[in-house]
Design a protein around this motif. Structure first.
Motif, short mmCIF file in Angstrom:
data_model
loop_
_atom_site.label_atom_id
_atom_site.label_comp_id
_atom_site.label_asym_id
_atom_site.label_seq_id
_atom_site.Cartn_x
_atom_site.Cartn_y
_atom_site.Cartn_z
N LEU A 150 0.65 -1.23 0.00
CA LEU A 150 -0.05 -0.04 0.05
C LEU A 150 0.76 1.41 -0.03
O LEU A 150 0.32 2.39 -0.53
CB LEU A 150 -1.09 -0.04 1.35
CG LEU A 150 -1.98 -1.05 1.21
CD1 LEU A 150 -2.72 -1.03 2.77
CD2 LEU A 150 -3.03 -0.86 0.14
N ARG A 151 2.00 1.24 0.35
CA ARG A 151 2.78 2.52 0.39
C ARG A 151 3.19 2.93 -0.69
O ARG A 151 3.75 2.27 -1.60
CB ARG A 151 3.99 2.13 1.42
CG ARG A 151 3.80 2.15 3.01
CD ARG A 151 5.28 2.40 3.74
NE ARG A 151 5.06 1.77 5.06
CZ ARG A 151 4.72 2.54 6.04
NH1 ARG A 151 4.28 3.67 5.74
NH2 ARG A 151 4.59 2.16 7.47
N PRO A 152 3.22 4.26 -0.92
CA PRO A 152 3.69 4.75 -1.95
C PRO A 152 5.21 4.98 -2.10
O PRO A 152 5.79 4.92 -1.07
CB PRO A 152 3.02 6.19 -2.21
CG PRO A 152 2.78 6.66 -0.71
CD PRO A 152 2.46 5.40 -0.23
N ARG A 158 11.16 5.88 4.31
CA ARG A 158 11.53 5.56 5.72
C ARG A 158 10.37 4.52 6.21
O ARG A 158 10.90 3.56 6.80
CB ARG A 158 11.39 6.78 6.60
CG ARG A 158 12.11 6.24 8.17
CD ARG A 158 12.16 7.84 8.69
NE ARG A 158 10.81 8.51 8.88
CZ ARG A 158 10.68 9.74 9.44
NH1 ARG A 158 11.59 10.16 10.22
NH2 ARG A 158 9.42 10.38 9.59
N GLY A 159 9.43 4.76 5.94
CA GLY A 159 8.19 3.72 6.28
C GLY A 159 8.46 2.50 5.69
O GLY A 159 8.34 1.39 6.45
N GLN A 160 8.92 2.34 4.32
CA GLN A 160 9.37 1.27 3.74
C GLN A 160 10.43 0.51 4.36
O GLN A 160 10.49 -0.71 4.58
CB GLN A 160 9.65 1.54 2.28
CG GLN A 160 8.60 1.84 1.39
CD GLN A 160 8.92 2.09 -0.07
OE1 GLN A 160 10.07 1.98 -0.57
NE2 GLN A 160 7.89 2.44 -1.12
N ALA A 161 11.34 1.45 4.63
CA ALA A 161 12.64 0.69 5.46
C ALA A 161 12.31 0.12 6.76
O ALA A 161 12.52 -1.04 7.21
CB ALA A 161 13.79 1.79 5.75
N PHE A 162 11.42 0.92 7.61
CA PHE A 162 11.06 -0.03 8.86
C PHE A 162 10.29 -1.08 8.59
O PHE A 162 10.26 -2.18 9.33
CB PHE A 162 10.17 1.34 9.41
CG PHE A 162 10.67 2.37 10.42
CD1 PHE A 162 11.74 1.76 11.05
CD2 PHE A 162 10.41 3.54 10.05
CE1 PHE A 162 12.39 2.92 11.68
CE2 PHE A 162 11.11 4.60 10.75
CZ PHE A 162 12.17 4.20 11.79
N ASP A 163 9.26 -0.87 7.47
CA ASP A 163 8.65 -2.50 7.17
C ASP A 163 9.46 -3.36 6.87
O ASP A 163 9.16 -4.60 7.20
CB ASP A 163 7.56 -2.13 6.14
CG ASP A 163 6.48 -1.21 6.38
OD1 ASP A 163 6.20 -1.01 7.69
OD2 ASP A 163 5.58 -0.60 5.42
N LEU A 164 10.44 -3.35 5.89
CA LEU A 164 11.21 -4.13 5.45
C LEU A 164 12.21 -4.78 6.92
O LEU A 164 12.35 -6.08 6.76
CB LEU A 164 12.14 -3.69 4.58
CG LEU A 164 11.38 -3.66 2.98
CD1 LEU A 164 12.44 -2.65 2.15
CD2 LEU A 164 11.16 -4.92 2.28
N ILE A 165 12.76 -3.91 7.59
CA ILE A 165 13.61 -4.34 8.71
C ILE A 165 12.61 -5.27 9.50
O ILE A 165 12.94 -6.35 10.19
CB ILE A 165 14.14 -3.38 9.37
CG1 ILE A 165 15.07 -2.50 8.52
CG2 ILE A 165 14.67 -3.74 10.55
CD1 ILE A 165 15.76 -1.19 8.98
N GLY A 166 11.45 -4.92 9.82
CA GLY A 166 10.41 -5.48 10.51
C GLY A 166 10.07 -6.80 9.87
O GLY A 166 9.78 -7.96 10.80
#
Length: 356
Positions: A271-273, A278-286
């Motif tokens: 869903l993220r554009p 930064r949000g994508q980076a947090f998601d991927l690390i998580g």
């Protein structure tokens, strides 16, 4: 509100009852002092200050260290000096709001870099300035409380975060907050429950957050155009399912929570554009940390390598701290070639960078 307060951030971190008792004062409506005298600030000058705040707010998303932080603190100092003088009635509240925004931006920069006492001091200044701006800006203060709850969670103090989240939810309800703000606050409350291992309470707050955001997904958070949408909700919920899994002793329950984490984080990434790096980076690390819990080290390394590529150049202390978490948690899988290679790269690059 004195100019020197804008420059005296630091000292010891305040926690426990001393913190929540202090914060409760800023949720009580107060009569705004009547402006007197002619003041020194006109509409044009105020407009330039507000434009400067908007620029610094954009910096907060892109440039969090070094000169960016110094520029915010310097501007805050000047605005605090103006706010300490008597200003026209039409100017004073907007000036205090500008001060609240600058304090919040400074707080987020200090928080991102791991300077928690300074961050807390600036968050408190922001809350005070919003309070002095008048009751119509109460929801801005609620948003600051949400930031402070997140800080307590980062410091592994879920009980403090829970108390602050409840204060914020009380403030949101009394001020008829937008549904999207209520949804975000439920995720803060749920985050605290997940850290405490309270699975049922966590699932209840997730359901409340999902219901709230479905009722107001097109709304924006009060203050600065900040957003909280389905992508952000999925990312937060997924990360908290990982927290829940880490604290569960039953292997079957642990796996179910980890699988739920993968599902929600994958949805967040969908869903993220592209602009939300930064949000994508947090998601991927998580996602990488969750795959470790599931015993899938190759997938974990793949996700985190993607996070490193996405996060390159962000200059985010929080991203680096999450990478350190993965590096530590991946140690039991050091014989896996993909994990060993990535851990070695991280040891030589991001993990050795000194903080500003």
């Amino acid at each position: 509100m004195k100019r020197r307060e804008a420059l005296a951030a630091g000292g010891a971190l305040v926690v426990g009852t001393a913190l929540t008792e202090t914060l409760e004062r800023w949720l009580v409506p107060d009569r705004r002092p009547t402006a007197s005298g002619r003041g020194v600030l006109g509409e044009a000058e105020l407009g330039r200050i507000e434009a400067g705040v908007a620029t610094l707010r954009r910096w907060d998303d892109r440039w969090r260290l070094g000169i960016g932080r110094k520029a915010v603190v310097a501007q805050l100092s000047e605005v605090a000096e103006l706010a300490g003088r008597s200003q026209p009635a039409a100017v004073q509240p907007r000036l205090f709001l500008a001060m609240a925004e600058l304090s919040r931006i400074a707080a987020s920069m200090f928080y991102d870099d791991g300077h928690h006492p300074a961050a807390q001091k600036y968050y408190t200044l922001s809350l005070r300035a919003a309070h002095q701006a008048g009751p119509e800006y109460g929801l801005y203060g609620v948003g600051v409380l949400a930031d402070m709850a997140r800080q307590m969670l980062d410091l592994h103090r879920p009980q403090d975060a829970l108390e602050i989240s409840r204060l914020a939810l009380d403030g949101a309800r009394s001020r008829k907050a937008p549904a999207v703000l209520t949804a975000m606050l439920y995720t803060r409350e749920g985050w605290a429950y997940a850290r405490m291992g309270r699975a049922q309470a966590y699932r209840r707050t997730v359901a409340q957050a999902e219901e709230a955001i479905d009722g107001g997904a097109r709304e924006s958070l009060p203050g600065g155009g900040r957003t909280f949408d389905h992508a952000e909700l999925s990312g937060v919920v997924g990360a908290r399912y990982r927290d829940l899994a880490q604290g569960q002793d039953d292997p079957a329950a642990r796996r179910r929570s980890a699988e739920s984490s993968v599902h929600h984080i994958t949805e967040a990434l969908r869903l993220r554009p592209p602009s939300q790096r930064r949000g994508q980076a947090f998601d991927l690390i998580g996602l990488g940390r969750t795959y470790l819990l599931l015993g899938e080290p190759a997938e974990a390394a793949k996700a985190v390598r993607n996070a490193v590529e996405v996060g390159d150049g962000l200059g985010s202390g929080r991203v680096r701290r999450r990478l350190r978490d993965w590096h530590r948690e991946a140690a039991p899988f050091h014989r896996e070639p993909a994990v060993a290679e990535l851990r070695g790269e991280l040891s030589r690059t991001l993990l050795t960078e000194s903080r500003t």
